[in-house]
Structure formats: C-alpha cells, structure tokens
Design a protein around this motif. Structure first.
Motif, PDB file in Angstrom:
ATOM      1  N   ASN A  62       3.979  83.375 -28.517  1.00 37.01           N
ATOM      2  CA  ASN A  62       5.017  83.749 -27.559  1.00 37.01           C
ATOM      3  C   ASN A  62       4.414  84.762 -26.614  1.00 37.01           C
ATOM      4  OD1 ASN A  62       7.560  84.309 -26.295  1.00 37.01           O
ATOM      5  ND2 ASN A  62       8.585  83.762 -28.211  1.00 37.01           N
ATOM      6  N   ALA A  99       8.267  89.117 -26.483  1.00 37.87           N
ATOM      7  CA  ALA A  99       8.605  87.710 -26.698  1.00 37.87           C
ATOM      8  C   ALA A  99       9.746  87.294 -25.789  1.00 37.87           C
ATOM      9  CB  ALA A  99       8.982  87.491 -28.160  1.00 37.87           C
ATOM     10  N   TRP A 128      11.798  80.626 -29.434  1.00 39.27           N
ATOM     11  CA  TRP A 128      10.882  80.415 -30.536  1.00 39.27           C
ATOM     12  C   TRP A 128      10.827  78.939 -30.910  1.00 39.27           C
ATOM     13  CZ3 TRP A 128       7.772  84.255 -31.702  1.00 39.27           C
ATOM     14  CH2 TRP A 128       8.172  85.564 -31.413  1.00 39.27           C
TER      15      TRP A 128
END
Length: 111
Positions: free
Chosen positions: A93, A97, A101
């Motif tokens: 990522n 992030a 995901w």
C-alpha cells in the motif's frame, strides 16, 4: 485510490527466502509493505520514499529489502532468512496507506 495487489507469497522453511511483488503507479512517492499475523494488527514493516530512501521495522531489518523497479514500477520485498514469526499475510500500500486493502499474499514459514 485503487487497490494495490501483492503477490509472491508461499510456504518456506526457516532460513528460506521469498520475493514479494506489487505494481505501483509511476507517480508513487511513498509506498510500503505491511503484514498482519494471526490475531494481530496490520503493521508497516518496510517503506520506500522517492524510490530511494528505505525504512524497516526492527524485526525485519537486515533480512528484508524493499525496492522499486523504475522501468516496470514494481515494488518488491526480498525476504531472506525467514523465521516462523514472519508468518503473516503481506500487503502492499502507499505510506500512509491510502489505497483500499487487497487480499494480500500469505507467507508461511515453518520451523
């Protein structure tokens, strides 16, 4: 942001090696590898900034190497001297992030 997909996981014995890969956008400034072991939170273990500056969590320092290929824009994580405690699902990522995901890639290290 879209989703970054990690690949390259597998099952190895203690002391073995694996190389994970993840294609990142050409414009990526900061990205990294995260992992989540069973029953634990997902944590950042390696990051790369401006395709040159790298940082590692103490638990992987000296064993893992993060890099980005400037031609293919593939971010890799070379993992050497793997230990059972490295067993986890590994994700790629941005750092921080910002992408959703993906499913990650499972790394299992047996003793």
């Amino acid at each position: 942001q879209g989703q970054l997909k990690a690949s390259g996981g597998g099952r190895v014995q203690t002391g073995g090696s694996l190389r994970l890969s993840c294609r990142v956008p050409r414009s990526t400034f900061s990205a990294g590898w995260y992992r989540q072991a069973p029953g634990q939170q997902r944590v950042l273990i390696a990051s790369i900034i401006a395709k040159t500056t790298t940082n590692y969590a103490d638990v992987v320092k000296g064993r893992f190497t993060i890099s980005i290929d400037n031609v293919d824009n593939v971010m890799s994580l070379q993992m050497n001297n793997l230990k059972p405690e490295d067993t986890a699902v590994y994700y790629c990522n941005f750092v921080p992030a910002g992408a959703s995901w993906g499913r990650g890639t499972q790394v299992t290290v047996s003793s």
